[in-house]
Design an enzyme around this catalytic site. Structure first.
Site, mmCIF file in Angstrom:
data_model
loop_
_atom_site.group_PDB
_atom_site.id
_atom_site.type_symbol
_atom_site.label_atom_id
_atom_site.label_comp_id
_atom_site.label_asym_id
_atom_site.label_seq_id
_atom_site.Cartn_x
_atom_site.Cartn_y
_atom_site.Cartn_z
ATOM 1 N N TYR A 190 16.962 -81.168 22.879
ATOM 2 C CA TYR A 190 18.102 -82.064 22.650
ATOM 3 C C TYR A 190 17.734 -83.503 23.050
ATOM 4 O O TYR A 190 16.589 -83.777 23.388
ATOM 5 C CB TYR A 190 19.343 -81.525 23.373
ATOM 6 N N CYS A 199 16.574 -58.711 22.313
ATOM 7 C CA CYS A 199 16.595 -58.647 20.838
ATOM 8 C C CYS A 199 15.896 -59.900 20.302
ATOM 9 O O CYS A 199 15.980 -60.964 20.932
ATOM 10 C CB CYS A 199 18.036 -58.638 20.331
ATOM 11 N N CYS A 259 19.176 -56.802 29.729
ATOM 12 C CA CYS A 259 19.060 -57.402 28.397
ATOM 13 C C CYS A 259 17.918 -56.686 27.666
ATOM 14 O O CYS A 259 16.861 -56.446 28.250
ATOM 15 C CB CYS A 259 18.743 -58.885 28.554
ATOM 16 N N GLY A 313 21.127 -65.380 33.092
ATOM 17 C CA GLY A 313 21.814 -65.769 31.866
ATOM 18 C C GLY A 313 22.338 -64.574 31.093
ATOM 19 O O GLY A 313 23.479 -64.122 31.265
ATOM 20 N N ARG A 314 21.458 -63.994 30.252
ATOM 21 C CA ARG A 314 21.910 -62.877 29.416
ATOM 22 C C ARG A 314 22.390 -61.695 30.268
ATOM 23 O O ARG A 314 23.228 -60.915 29.824
ATOM 24 C CB ARG A 314 20.794 -62.487 28.442
HETATM 25 C C1 FMN Z 1 24.184 -67.265 23.953
HETATM 26 C C2 FMN Z 1 23.362 -68.250 24.687
HETATM 27 C C3 FMN Z 1 23.781 -69.576 24.777
HETATM 28 C C4 FMN Z 1 23.021 -70.526 25.479
HETATM 29 N N1 FMN Z 1 23.484 -71.808 25.616
HETATM 30 C C5 FMN Z 1 22.806 -72.700 26.411
HETATM 31 C C6 FMN Z 1 23.357 -73.966 26.730
HETATM 32 O O1 FMN Z 1 24.474 -74.314 26.362
HETATM 33 N N2 FMN Z 1 22.611 -74.809 27.492
HETATM 34 C C7 FMN Z 1 21.374 -74.455 27.992
HETATM 35 O O2 FMN Z 1 20.734 -75.258 28.678
HETATM 36 N N3 FMN Z 1 20.867 -73.229 27.748
HETATM 37 C C8 FMN Z 1 21.549 -72.344 27.001
HETATM 38 N N4 FMN Z 1 21.067 -71.073 26.826
HETATM 39 C C9 FMN Z 1 19.840 -70.662 27.575
HETATM 40 C C10 FMN Z 1 20.251 -69.954 28.898
HETATM 41 O O3 FMN Z 1 20.866 -70.878 29.789
HETATM 42 C C11 FMN Z 1 19.019 -69.351 29.606
HETATM 43 O O4 FMN Z 1 18.120 -70.383 29.903
HETATM 44 C C12 FMN Z 1 18.327 -68.288 28.749
HETATM 45 O O5 FMN Z 1 19.273 -67.346 28.278
HETATM 46 C C13 FMN Z 1 17.229 -67.579 29.523
HETATM 47 O O6 FMN Z 1 17.747 -66.955 30.671
HETATM 48 P P1 FMN Z 1 17.955 -65.338 30.709
HETATM 49 O O7 FMN Z 1 16.614 -64.727 30.441
HETATM 50 O O8 FMN Z 1 18.468 -65.055 32.089
HETATM 51 O O9 FMN Z 1 18.940 -64.996 29.636
HETATM 52 C C14 FMN Z 1 21.803 -70.128 26.103
HETATM 53 C C15 FMN Z 1 21.383 -68.790 26.013
HETATM 54 C C16 FMN Z 1 22.146 -67.859 25.335
HETATM 55 C C17 FMN Z 1 21.690 -66.421 25.293
#
Ligand code: FMN
Length: 353
Positions: A167, A328, A325, A303-304
């Site tokens: 971004y 996928c 998680c 996150g997920r």
């Molecule tokens: C549905 C979804 C929406 C996300 N939206 C954002 C967001 O708005 N801003 C951001 O910095 N990262 C966003 N991410 C990335 C997550 O913050 C995170 O970095 C990513 O899911 C990896 O972490 P995890 O392995 O614990 O899921 C998003 C991820 C998912 C799955």
């Protein structure tokens, strides 16, 4: 789980454990305005026991949005709705920051802006970003600063600048995208630093201002340099993630046990003395505890994990199944799908009644 459930403070903000829900666009608003669904979603996440929640990417102006329904913080009349989210989260004992965001060339604007001309392919179209003039830069920085002031007025404990994932701030930081020959090109952190300085002028000193940075932007060496420069500007924390998707070079030992974003967080942690959060595939309480102890990061982002099980932190504390998680190829949560297979499996295995 000694460390995972130990308290942590950033400035005056006491966080009850080391679990952070990272920003995730999951609930979407009504043309940028908060809905009851948004409030309930954040209330549910706060009830789940995490110490800190970072609200999803929330637009600083209309031009920089990713979709019509993205939550916004570009107008004073949005503050009331945002307050409802803050109050709901605080009532459950969690702290909340908001991630403020401008998509730059990846946004929905007819002719999106970019630090310098850049061809971007995404959302079914190819666009060439228009190089920002100095007036554009100043106007967008003002929108970020105003968004920071509104976040303070809405009662958030702090803000996170969205400085990664391709971004606008990431477009400035990444030298493969930012080809400017002026001071905003020679000094790629300048754009973000001036925003941070501007927000400091309109909010009290104790208000927390952090940034989500790409560790590999485009290389880890660059990521470390950005972190050191930003630390000098007085930023309060780094939430380390990945950089500009197709414009990053990830090098790390194949033996490294955790995700590349965790690796970058570990390296940045060694280089700075402010709090660092790590993210990426942290899918069990044991792994979260190990990462905190081994990498010395201060908070872990789940996150997920919380999309599958919003009660993740309480379940981790109680030694129960937290769910996993299933990685996928395309996360089903994008587009608000309710068909997440990890969630279905978790609910089937844990009919708790
Ligand atoms: C549905 C979804 C929406 C996300 N939206 C954002 C967001 O708005 N801003 C951001 O910095 N990262 C966003 N991410 C990335 C997550 O913050 C995170 O970095 C990513 O899911 C990896 O972490 P995890 O392995 O614990 O899921 C998003 C991820 C998912 C799955």
């Amino acid at each position: 789980m000694n460390k995972l459930f130990s308290e942590y403070s950033i400035k005056n903000v006491k966080i009850k454990n080391r679990i952070c829900v990272p920003p995730m666009v999951i609930s979407l608003g009504n043309e940028g305005y908060v809905t009851l669904e948004n409030v309930n979603r954040y209330k549910e996440l706060a009830k789940g026991g995490a110490g800190l929640i970072i609200q999803e990417a929330t637009g600083i102006n209309k031009e920089g949005r990713l979709s019509q329904r993205q939550l916004g913080i570009w107008n004073d009349d949005q503050i009331e709705g945002l307050k409802d989210i803050v109050n709901a989260v605080h009532a459950e004992g969690a702290k909340i920051f908001v991630q403020i965001h401008h998509a730059g060339v990846t946004g929905i604007a007819e002719q999106p802006i970019c630090p310098s001309s850049y061809e971007y392919q995404g959302y079914g179209r190819t666009v060439v970003g228009r190089e920002m003039t100095i007036e554009d830069i100043k106007a967008v920085q003002k929108d970020y600063i105003e968004a920071g002031r509104r976040a303070y007025e809405a009662g958030y404990d702090g803000i996170e600048l969205h400085g990664c994932h391709g971004y606008l701030i990431s477009q400035f930081l990444n030298k493969r995208v930012n080809k400017r020959t002026d001071e905003y090109g020679r000094n790629p952190e300048k754009f973000a630093i001036e925003i941070i300085e501007g927000i400091r002028k309109v909010t009290p000193e104790e208000f927390i201002v952090g940034i989500r940075l790409g560790g590999f932007e485009p290389t880890l060496e660059d990521g470390l340099h950005h972190a050191k420069e930003l630390e000098k500007s007085g930023v309060d924390f780094f939430d380390v993630s990945y950089g500009f998707f197709n414009e990053q070079e990830i090098h790390m030992s194949e033996e490294y046990k955790y995700s590349n974003a965790v690796y970058a967080a570990e390296e940045i942690r060694k280089a700075v003395s402010i709090p660092v959060f790590a993210v990426g595939g942290i899918n069990s309480a044991e792994l979260a505890e190990e990462i905190l102890n081994e990498t010395k990061v201060d908070l872990v982002d789940i996150g997920r994990g919380v999309l599958i099980n919003p009660n993740w932190a309480n379940d981790a504390r109680g030694g129960r199944d937290t769910g996993k998680c299933l990685n996928c190829p395309k996360c089903m949560w994008f587009g608000q799908s309710k068909t997440c297979s990890g969630k279905v499996l978790f609910e089937r295995n844990n009919e708790r009644g």
